[in-house]
Design a protein around this motif. Structure first.
Motif, short mmCIF file in Angstrom:
data_model
loop_
_atom_site.label_atom_id
_atom_site.label_comp_id
_atom_site.label_asym_id
_atom_site.label_seq_id
_atom_site.Cartn_x
_atom_site.Cartn_y
_atom_site.Cartn_z
N TRP A 1 0.85 -1.19 0.00
CA TRP A 1 0.00 0.00 0.00
C TRP A 1 0.88 1.24 0.00
O TRP A 1 1.84 1.34 0.77
N VAL A 2 0.55 2.20 -0.86
CA VAL A 2 1.32 3.43 -0.95
C VAL A 2 0.38 4.62 -1.05
O VAL A 2 -0.82 4.47 -1.32
N GLY A 3 0.95 5.81 -0.86
CA GLY A 3 0.19 7.05 -0.98
C GLY A 3 -0.26 7.57 0.37
O GLY A 3 -0.35 6.82 1.35
N PRO A 4 -0.54 8.87 0.46
CA PRO A 4 -0.96 9.47 1.73
C PRO A 4 -2.17 8.81 2.36
O PRO A 4 -2.30 8.77 3.59
N LYS A 5 -3.07 8.28 1.53
CA LYS A 5 -4.27 7.61 2.05
C LYS A 5 -4.12 6.09 2.07
O LYS A 5 -5.07 5.38 2.44
N GLN A 6 -2.97 5.59 1.66
CA GLN A 6 -2.72 4.15 1.59
C GLN A 6 -3.77 3.44 0.73
O GLN A 6 -4.14 2.29 0.99
N ASP A 7 -4.25 4.12 -0.31
CA ASP A 7 -5.32 3.55 -1.12
C ASP A 7 -4.86 3.16 -2.53
O ASP A 7 -5.67 2.79 -3.38
N HIS A 8 -3.55 3.26 -2.79
CA HIS A 8 -2.98 2.77 -4.03
C HIS A 8 -2.11 1.55 -3.73
O HIS A 8 -1.53 1.45 -2.65
N MET A 9 -2.03 0.65 -4.68
CA MET A 9 -1.24 -0.56 -4.50
C MET A 9 -0.09 -0.57 -5.50
O MET A 9 -0.30 -0.49 -6.71
N LEU A 10 1.12 -0.67 -4.97
CA LEU A 10 2.33 -0.81 -5.77
C LEU A 10 2.61 -2.31 -5.90
O LEU A 10 2.64 -3.02 -4.89
N ILE A 11 2.82 -2.78 -7.11
CA ILE A 11 2.92 -4.22 -7.37
C ILE A 11 4.17 -4.52 -8.17
O ILE A 11 4.36 -3.99 -9.27
#
Length: 289
Positions: A241-251
């Motif tokens: 999980w990445v981003g200020p809101k932890q709502d993007h997924m780095l894969i």
């Protein structure tokens, strides 16, 4: 509905692994284990760096005082963010036994679960360890490919896989230390799928990368399948999980072992992707030394 997986750079990694993120610094990272390369990405500027390392590394974490730790084939190192110099935190030269580091995840208590694997794929040579407050304890041995290390948001349950055995196990934990409070129990036995890296979301669901399966699957804590994220490559290795809101997924993905014909058919093999699955992860904890 999930959005389309988007490659974040033109790099094609041999063995992409170890994606992670620190919310305080807005810094994301991932590795190409095979080429001994650490990649950094500033979330604010989107500037990326590729840093050649002197040894194989597979995971990173940030400490409670803001330092960056690297999990490597020779133990745990402190990497100076200002000049890149490495300093030994824990010497454990697994490479002398033909091993290297593999999957890792920080427990909510600040303990770091880390794993080792045979470079040659020797059966039963891998293990999972607990690194807490400077002390390393071996939790489980006789594993071939330890993976899928992640934790329930409250820290009371741990999950891990043996990819070669095609199964995920779960175990009760002391939330204050990240140490086991019981014995591992089988959560799910796959028929065909090989579970690789995994992460939990804020609801406690597991998002598991499937090596050779072109997807990430979402499982409830009971092991029941909820949804899948499909990627245009076969070997999906690990989400974060990445981003200020932890709502993007780095894969991360890999092209290791693929034939020229397969690479031609899957030109994005080894790419690092970004997706927005429609949920979010808990804040990533820091390692407490």
């Amino acid at each position: 509905m999930h959005d389309i997986p988007t490659p974040i750079s033109a790099d094609r990694l041999i063995l992409g692994e170890g994606p992670g993120y620190d919310g305080d610094s807005d810094l994301a990272w991932w590795f190409d284990i095979a080429s001994k390369t650490l990649f950094l990405c500033d979330g604010t500027t989107q500037r990326q760096q590729a840093i050649t390392l002197p040894l194989q590394a597979s995971a990173a974490a940030i400490t409670n005082d803001g330092r960056q730790l690297l999990l490597t084939e020779r133990g745990i190192f402190d990497r100076d963010l200002s000049n890149g110099s490495l300093h030994v935190v824990l010497h454990a030269d697994w490479s002398t036994g033909g091993l290297r580091s593999n999957d890792a995840r920080v427990h909510p208590s600040g303990a770091w679960w880390i794993s080792t694997i045979s470079k040659r794929g020797t059966a039963g040579a891998g293990a999972i360890y607990h690194f807490g407050k400077g002390e390393l304890r071996r939790l489980w041995a006789d594993m071939t490919t330890p993976n899928s290390i992640c934790f329930s948001p409250d820290g009371a349950t741990g999950y891990f896989a043996d990819t070669a055995a095609k199964r995920i196990l779960k175990v009760g934990l002391d939330p204050l230390t990240g140490l086991p409070s019981g014995h591992p129990q089988l959560m799910i036995q796959f028929d065909q799928d090989h579970p690789d890296g995994a992460v939990t979301d804020h609801n406690g669901n597991l998002w598991v990368a499937i090596w050779g399966g072109s997807r990430i699957i979402c499982l409830g804590p009971d092991g029941l399948h909820k949804t899948s994220l499909y990627l245009p490559v076969p070997n999906v290795t690990c989400p974060a999980w990445v981003g200020p809101k932890q709502d993007h997924m780095l894969i991360t993905t890999a092209r290791e072992g693929m034939t020229p014909a397969q690479l031609s058919h899957y030109p994005q093999a080894g790419a690092v992707f970004l997706m927005k699955p429609g949920t979010m992860g808990p804040q990533n904890p820091r390692v407490i030394l």
